[in-house]
Enzyme design. Structure first.
Site, PDB file in Angstrom:
ATOM      1  N   HIS A  13       0.825  -1.200   0.000  1.00  0.00           N
ATOM      2  CA  HIS A  13       0.000   0.000   0.000  1.00  0.00           C
ATOM      3  C   HIS A  13       0.864   1.256   0.000  1.00  0.00           C
ATOM      4  O   HIS A  13       1.860   1.323   0.721  1.00  0.00           O
ATOM      5  CB  HIS A  13      -0.915  -0.014   1.222  1.00  0.00           C
ATOM      6  CG  HIS A  13      -2.079   0.894   1.066  1.00  0.00           C
ATOM      7  ND1 HIS A  13      -2.011   2.206   1.394  1.00  0.00           N
ATOM      8  CD2 HIS A  13      -3.309   0.670   0.558  1.00  0.00           C
ATOM      9  CE1 HIS A  13      -3.185   2.767   1.115  1.00  0.00           C
ATOM     10  NE2 HIS A  13      -3.988   1.849   0.614  1.00  0.00           N
ATOM     11  N   PRO A  14       0.488   2.235  -0.814  1.00  0.00           N
ATOM     12  CA  PRO A  14       1.359   3.410  -0.976  1.00  0.00           C
ATOM     13  C   PRO A  14       1.336   4.382   0.197  1.00  0.00           C
ATOM     14  O   PRO A  14       2.061   5.369   0.188  1.00  0.00           O
ATOM     15  CB  PRO A  14       0.817   4.078  -2.238  1.00  0.00           C
ATOM     16  CG  PRO A  14      -0.588   3.609  -2.340  1.00  0.00           C
ATOM     17  CD  PRO A  14      -0.653   2.255  -1.717  1.00  0.00           C
ATOM     18  N   CYS A  15       0.537   4.096   1.227  1.00  0.00           N
ATOM     19  CA  CYS A  15       0.370   5.123   2.258  1.00  0.00           C
ATOM     20  C   CYS A  15       1.656   5.407   3.032  1.00  0.00           C
ATOM     21  O   CYS A  15       1.792   6.442   3.646  1.00  0.00           O
ATOM     22  CB  CYS A  15      -0.755   4.749   3.197  1.00  0.00           C
ATOM     23  SG  CYS A  15      -0.554   3.157   3.985  1.00  0.00           S
ATOM     24  N   ARG A  16       2.590   4.484   3.011  1.00  0.00           N
ATOM     25  CA  ARG A  16       3.825   4.754   3.757  1.00  0.00           C
ATOM     26  C   ARG A  16       5.002   5.075   2.843  1.00  0.00           C
ATOM     27  O   ARG A  16       6.098   5.346   3.305  1.00  0.00           O
ATOM     28  CB  ARG A  16       4.196   3.531   4.607  1.00  0.00           C
ATOM     29  CG  ARG A  16       3.141   3.110   5.594  1.00  0.00           C
ATOM     30  CD  ARG A  16       3.245   3.887   6.888  1.00  0.00           C
ATOM     31  NE  ARG A  16       4.450   3.581   7.643  1.00  0.00           N
ATOM     32  CZ  ARG A  16       4.555   2.575   8.503  1.00  0.00           C
ATOM     33  NH1 ARG A  16       3.548   1.765   8.699  1.00  0.00           N
ATOM     34  NH2 ARG A  16       5.670   2.377   9.167  1.00  0.00           N
TER      35      ARG A  16
END
Lengths: 1038, 291
Positions: free
Chosen positions: B235-238
């Site tokens: 997931h790109p959130c981090r």
């Protein structure tokens, strides 16, 4: 004879060592036996021979001792080995399953070691006889060699009994048992065969369904395996019989004479004695013969070993001749060129795309479709020769990935499994082969060489189960007599200079650029010391100009060092057809072009020379092959089950699981998710709280959720109760419990939810109007008891206080964790009930302070019940079993709270967000409690613990959470169980457990005072009243 | 305003269209468990976002006089970086390619590799041991082609094929996070996907340890937004979070780097994807010949 013994035993040992298939536990015993026999043959026999020939012992005392030791030890070890071998076989036949567990390498080794140790015991009497019994005379003569105890009768008898008679008698008995067991197996098999035959008759009479035939097949194959096993066992028994017979014949004479000699030293003639000894030795010679004779594995491996080392002096000449013949045959077979077949490689995307195509385009169309695959020649060694189909395979005119060669194919997608099965594979192959042949003859293959690499894909897509059946065929035309290899394959490195290699690489790249492609399936090649020329296939005539020996290059997907890949097959046919008569030899370069860590290498390409056979001049298409074998290397289709990645339900499940796993990984290792996921939750009430609790439970991955509710969905519900929609309210409304289950399954099909549309009998709500209502109440109580016992956690989410009473009592009695949530207008309480100790232990007597806290609450009792002053947090460290329940803080028994109320008081009117907050907190409280090692018995955390080390990986484990939305504040009070509680006090539980429904019906049917009287609340009231009057009078006095 | 702005603004407009689509189709929406406040700009107002971006940009520009201080990745830059990456990949022949999605201007960078590894369950077609299966192989073995079995020109069976695993890696651009996103999956040669645990069985143990730490705790299973098949997603959130120090250091030293190279070389190895060292030169070449 000694020589024979030694060689044969060595052979056995060598075979076992060399051959992995012989590395079994059973063969450990054989190894032991062979070692013993080998010792006999190696040391005992020659020395005895010397002794026999010279008639006197000239080798000295030490050698004599050695010989005696070896003689006795090895012979005994041989006997004992046979004995444990027999024991092993007996047990494998007699109690196959139990023994299989027991029959480990270690145990066998221990047995063997034991046998050998026992045989070693001989050393003691032989070497140390004189030390132990000084009394025995010493008739030692210089040139005689015999044991010191030869005149001691009792010892000899004992030795003979232990050494021979006991083992041999046991062996005989074991052998008989084995024989009986085998015969039993055999008979049983006969019976089963008969029943099968009758079955078959039955089947042929009826129309044979697929299923039946399958079952029959299964049964038969099991039979087949079974009979195979029985046959094996029979063989083993026979082998053992042989051994036993040989053993008896060889050893009985010796031991008989041994016994006789023990009593009468002169009765036996020396020669006879010697003969019996040699007969005993002969047994060692015989043993290695018996094994290969009886065991196919040994036989096969012996043959192979003998074939490698031509051992002279064995009368296996005939065998040898046959072997030699076989070898030359095999060698000549090696001279034939062999090709590595394509192995189909499908990307997951291919199946997704096939599914789309089937659903949207093909539908019921079974006509052949053009598809496209590709192959690659840059694989590292060890990978199979693949033909890859991606999701782009259906775009037959689309681009091929860089540096890959295209392979056009035909897809036959069948509508039914039947069609897939009955489809004439031979005809399909022949049709495709004819097209290739056509391309070969018409020279279109020269212009478009990828026509030589066509394939067929036969499929059936079971889109209900997401099972895909498929069978690939890579048609190859064959020369009838194979292709002869003139020069064995070598790597290019060995044959070409670096200069030539780089020249080839450059020339190939130029050819690619010329053709505006990145890979060329076939090319022509000429080379000298200095330069390499390559050209396209279609330029054959101009390029080679009648050369007798030509070199062709092949973009080779194979990585094997000795074999070319499949694409060469049809090329050679093409060459033979076109120019075969002009050529003496064809040199083939299998061009392999690998880049490893940025370094390109073609050195590992292979080169060899073949002689092409004549292709008959007739225009008839040659024989063809090409159907792919399945994973079991058998001719048959493959099946792949993609439900995991294509079935939306399975996908939802695995995604939910993955998300939860990730949560665990993050909190490794303390979060026990399994405990949460596997918890069975019973939700009493499917209203605003019930809906929110259910959704939060789903978020935690809880799979087992049961609703109990008796209401129907009304128009006001959907806006607050997230599991319902407007449609659910129409025509009277659906029952909430059932509608909630339906919705949960829609949200997540993996959930196992159930709903019960039933009411819960309540105190103060009489059920004794008629027999019928009584009966109904009894049934409801029974059902509820059943449900409570079938679940792990109970959620009390109803809107009245009194409806919580019965579940509270039942759960307290059954020791189930109860999470209770209740709402006021802008306050809520979420609490766990105290979990009584497993053995019925009365809660300790109420302390004065609990009484006082109870009395304070009595003044602030609200319709919603729970709004209790947070004074109870005065207590700290209350263990779970002493925590109170929902009713502990009340000094009035539950009764009909809806009577005499206005409408707005009857419904729970609360701030809309409250139910979501409380519902979510209820679930989170449950999860925290489950994470506590003591579960429901966890000591209650209070607001004061907020700064302390949390007791669970998720934090605190409070008793109650009381929230005040007006202040946006929560507190965590904890309170003790109240000994006069109307629900969980010992006296109530006791009455319930003793009288059951009878007691409950009394509660339902009477007014408040019944429970209050029972628990002593009435008395307490009176006392309090008195105290208040007392206090008041006091105050007044001041 | 910054010179880039019209272009960037236009581009972002396209992104928002996509974002709306995403909202309408929840299954394709990227979930956001750990929302990063800085990224959660108000989607209602493009202009607010734009000014926010510009401010941030100016702030960074002010901070580092000549530096390229923007830590998120424009889609155009993404494509450009991918092009450079693939260009170098061609030279190495290590298999990266750009895949266009039919009927749209979108695309993604892709690589598949094969490895011999441990696959857990044996081949699926085990007829006899599965009573539910209503298929029978015998008709085939009888019917089929006696020629086939006596085909002596065929090299004996490949026993290894069942343990060959194909790993697929797709690099996509996430408009909402303005970072690249790694989609990946592993499957057997018959197209069956492996579970994440099975896949990680074949990852080097040294890297496996990393899986317990961020950002690897943000892997989810999702549909590939462009081809609609289930993939695992980092997931790109981090992404922004762990890329920021790298980019900041680079801009502090006034050295340009290829976002894709730096990013992929830090996330790739954990899922069995190695990025050869020589890719580091991609960024250098890029500075010599930009624009």
């Amino acid at each position: 004879m000694a020589l024979l013994t030694v060689t044969m035993n060595l052979l056995v040992l060598y075979a076992v060592k060399k051959e992995r298939t012989l590395h079994t536990v059973g063969n450990l015993y054989i190894v032991s036996l062979s070692v013993a026999d080998l010792l006999v043959g190696l040391t005992v026999m020659p020395l005895n021979l010397v002794y026999l020939l010279e008639d006197e012992w000239n080798l000295g005392h030490i050698v004599c001792q050695f010989w005696l030791v070896m003689d006795y030890v090895a012979s005994t070890a041989s006997i004992f080995s046979m004995f444990i071998l027999c024991l092993d076989r007996y047990r494998s036949v007699h109690q196959p399953l139990r023994y299989l567990k027991y029959r480990t390498r270690g145990r066998a080794s221990v047995m063997i070691a034991g046998a050998w140790l026992l045989s070693m015991m001989w050393i003691i009497p032989i070497l140390g006889w004189r030390v132990f019994s000084e009394a025995s005379p010493k008739p030692e003569t210089e040139n005689n060699c015999d044991t010191d105890f030869r005149f001691v009768t009792w010892f000899k008898v004992l030795a003979a009994v232990v050494n021979f008679y006991v083992p041999s008698l046991l062996m005989l008995w074991f052998y008989k048992q084995i024989y009986m067991a085998v015969r039993r197996h055999y008979r049983r098999r006969d019976n089963i065969n008969k029943t099968i035959r009758t079955d078959q008759k039955l089947d042929s009479a009826n129309a044979v369904t697929l299923k039946q035939s399958w079952q029959r097949f299964c049964v038969q194959s099991k039979q087949c395996i079974h009979s195979l096993r029985v046959r094996k066992e029979r063989k083993a028994a026979k082998q053992l019989g042989f051994i036993i017979a040989a053993f008896m014949v060889c050893w009985i004479p010796y031991f008989v004479t041994f016994m006789v000699m023990a009593f009468c030293k002169t009765c036996i003639h020396h020669d006879l004695h010697m003969f019996t000894i040699w007969l005993g030795y002969f047994n060692s010679t015989l043993n290695p013969f018996i094994y290969p004779l009886c065991n196919d594995n040994f036989k096969r491996i012996f043959k192979r070993i003998l074939h490698i080392h031509l051992k002279p002096g064995l009368d296996l000449v005939l065998e040898e001749v046959r072997m030699a013949a076989g070898r030359t045959e095999k060698d000549s077979a090696n001279q034939k060129l062999q090709f590595a077949p394509f192995c189909s490689a499908l990307e997951a995307g291919f199946w997704h795309q096939l599914t789309q195509k089937k659903l949207n385009d093909y539908r019921l169309d079974e006509s052949p479709k053009n598809i496209k695959g590709y192959y690659y020649n840059g694989d590292p060694a060890g990978l199979p020769t693949r033909l890859t189909l991606e999701f782009s395979a259906f775009d037959a005119t689309g681009p091929t990935p860089a540096r890959c060669c295209p392979a056009p194919g035909t897809l036959y997608n069948m509508n039914t499994l039947e069609a897939f099965k009955s489809c004439d594979k031979k005809a399909l192959l022949e049709k495709e082969a004819n097209e290739i042949w056509e391309a070969v003859q018409s020279e279109t293959a020269l212009e478009n060489p990828s026509l030589l690499n066509t394939f067929i894909l036969l499929t059936f897509a079971d889109l209900k189960k997401y099972h895909f059946y498929y069978w690939f065929c890579f048609p190859a035309l064959c020369f009838t007599e194979g292709i002869q290899v003139l020069e064995q394959p070598v790597t290019m490195e060995e044959k070409f200079s670096p200069k030539q290699i780089s020249a080839l690489q450059g020339a190939y790249d130029d050819l690619c650029n010329e053709n505006e492609t990145t890979a060329i399936p076939y090319f022509l090649m000429k080379y000298t010391e200095e330069a390499v020329l390559v050209s396209s296939l279609q330029n054959w005539n101009t390029f080679f100009q009648g050369q007798k020996k030509v070199t062709v290059g092949l973009y080779d997907p194979c990585t094997l060092p000795q074999h070319p890949g499949w694409p060469l097959r049809n090329l050679l046919v093409l060459i033979a057809r076109k120019w075969g008569s002009l050529l003496d030899a064809v040199e083939v370069l299998c061009f392999r072009d690998q880049t490893l860590q940025g370094k390109r290498s073609i050195q590992h390409s292979i080169i060899f020379q073949v002689k092409l056979p004549e292709l008959s001049l007739s225009a008839e298409c040659p024989k063809s092959v090409g159907w792919e074998k399945n994973q079991k290397s058998a001719m048959g289709p493959r099946m792949v089950n993609l439900s995991e990645c294509m079935d939306p339900k399975r996908l939802a499940e695995s995604s939910v699981d993955l998300n939860l796993k990730l949560m665990r990984w993050r909190l490794v290792p303390s979060l026990d998710l399994e405990k949460v996921v596997s918890t069975k939750c019973l939700l009493l009430g499917a209203g605003t709280l019930g809906c929110n609790v259910a959704r939060t439970l789903m978020g935690w991955g809880v799979r087992h959720i049961t609703f109990v509710d008796n209401a129907k969905i009304s128009y006001s519900n959907p806006v607050r109760q997230p599991l319902y929609e407007f449609e659910d309210c129409l025509s009277g409304g659906k029952p909430k419990a059932l509608a909630a289950v339906e919705r949960l399954k829609k949200i997540f099909p993996g959930v196992s939810a159930e709903g019960y549309n039933m009411s819960i009998p309540m105190p103060g709500h009489p059920v004794n109007f008629s027999e019928e209502t009584m009966e109904q109440a009894r049934r409801d109580v029974e059902k509820l008891e059943e449900l409570v016992s079938a679940h792990d956690v109970l959620f009390l989410l109803m809107d009245t206080r009194e409806s919580r009473w019965l579940p509270t009592v039942i759960a307290a009695s059954q020791r189930k964790l109860v999470v209770n949530a209740a709402l006021g207008f802008d306050t809520f309480v979420v609490m766990r009930h105290g979990l009584k100790k497993q053995k019925i232990v009365e809660p300790e007597g109420s302390t004065p302070s609990s009484a006082s806290s109870a009395s304070t609450s009595s003044s602030s009792s609200t319709p919603a019940g729970p709004a209790q002053a947070p004074g109870a947090s005065l207590f700290s460290n209350i263990p779970g079993h002493r925590l109170g329940c929902y009713f502990c803080n009340d000094v009035v028994a539950p009764g009909d709270s809806t009577r005499d109320r206005t409408l707005d008081q009857q419904c729970t009117v609360s701030r809309p967000g409250l139910a979501m907050i409380a519902g979510a907190l209820a679930v989170e409280l449950m999860v925290s409690i489950l994470q506590h090692p003591e579960g429901g018995y966890a000591v209650a955390s209070s607001s004061d613990d907020r700064m302390n080390e949390p007791p669970t990986s998720l934090g605190l484990a409070p008793h109650q959470i009381r929230g005040f939305l007006s202040r946006f504040d929560n507190v965590l009070p904890a309170s003790l169980a109240f000994d006069k509680c109307t629900a969980c006090s010992a006296i109530v539980l006791d009455n319930y457990e003793r009288e059951g429904f009878q007691f409950l019906s009394k509660v339902f049917n009477s007014s408040h005072s019944f429970l209050e009287d029972l628990t002593g609340l009435t008395l307490l009231h009176q006392e309090t009243q008195a105290a208040e009057i007392w206090d008041m009078s006091d105050d007044e006095s001041i | 305003m910054h010179a880039d702005e019209p272009h960037a603004g236009g581009h972002r407009g396209a992104c928002w269209k996509k974002a709306e689509l995403v909202m309408r189709a929840p299954s394709r929406q990227l979930r956001d468990p750990l929302s990063n406040d800085k990224l959660q700009l108000n989607p209602d107002s493009d202009s607010a976002r734009l000014t926010g971006f510009v401010k941030f940009h100016k702030f960074m520009a002010g901070e580092r006089a000549q530096g390229m201080g923007v830590f998120h990745l424009e889609e155009e830059t993404f494509r450009h970086s991918c092009r450079q990456f693939i260009c170098h990949s061609r030279a190495l022949d290590d298999g990266w390619s750009w895949e266009e999605v039919e009927g749209s201007d979108e695309g993604y960078m892709k690589k598949s590799i094969l490895g011999v590894g441990r696959t857990a369950p044996p081949p699926a077609l085990d007829w006899c041991s599965r009573p539910g299966e209503d298929m029978d192989t015998r008709p085939w073995t009888e019917q089929v082609l006696e020629d086939e079995d006596e085909d002596e020109e065929q090299v004996g069976g490949d026993k290894e094929t069942s343990s060959v695993i194909r790993y697929e890696y797709h690099v996509l651009y996430s408009c909402s996070y303005q970072t690249p996103v790694l989609y990946f999956r592993a499957s057997t040669l018959d197209g069956r996907s492996l579970s994440l645990e099975k896949m990680w069985d074949n990852v080097h143990p040294n890297y496996r340890q990393r899986l317990l730490q961020g950002p690897w705790d943000t892997i989810t299973q999702q549909e590939h937004p462009l081809i609609g098949q289930p993939f695992f997603v980092l997931h790109p959130c981090r992404t922004q979070e762990f890329m920021r120090p790298v980019l900041a250091a680079a801009s502090a030293e006034n050295r340009s780097l290829n976002y894709i190279v730096s990013w992929l070389s830090s996330v790739g190895p954990v899922v069995g994807l190695s990025v050869p060292l020589s890719y580091a030169s991609v960024a250098l070449q890029a500075t010599e010949a930009p624009k």
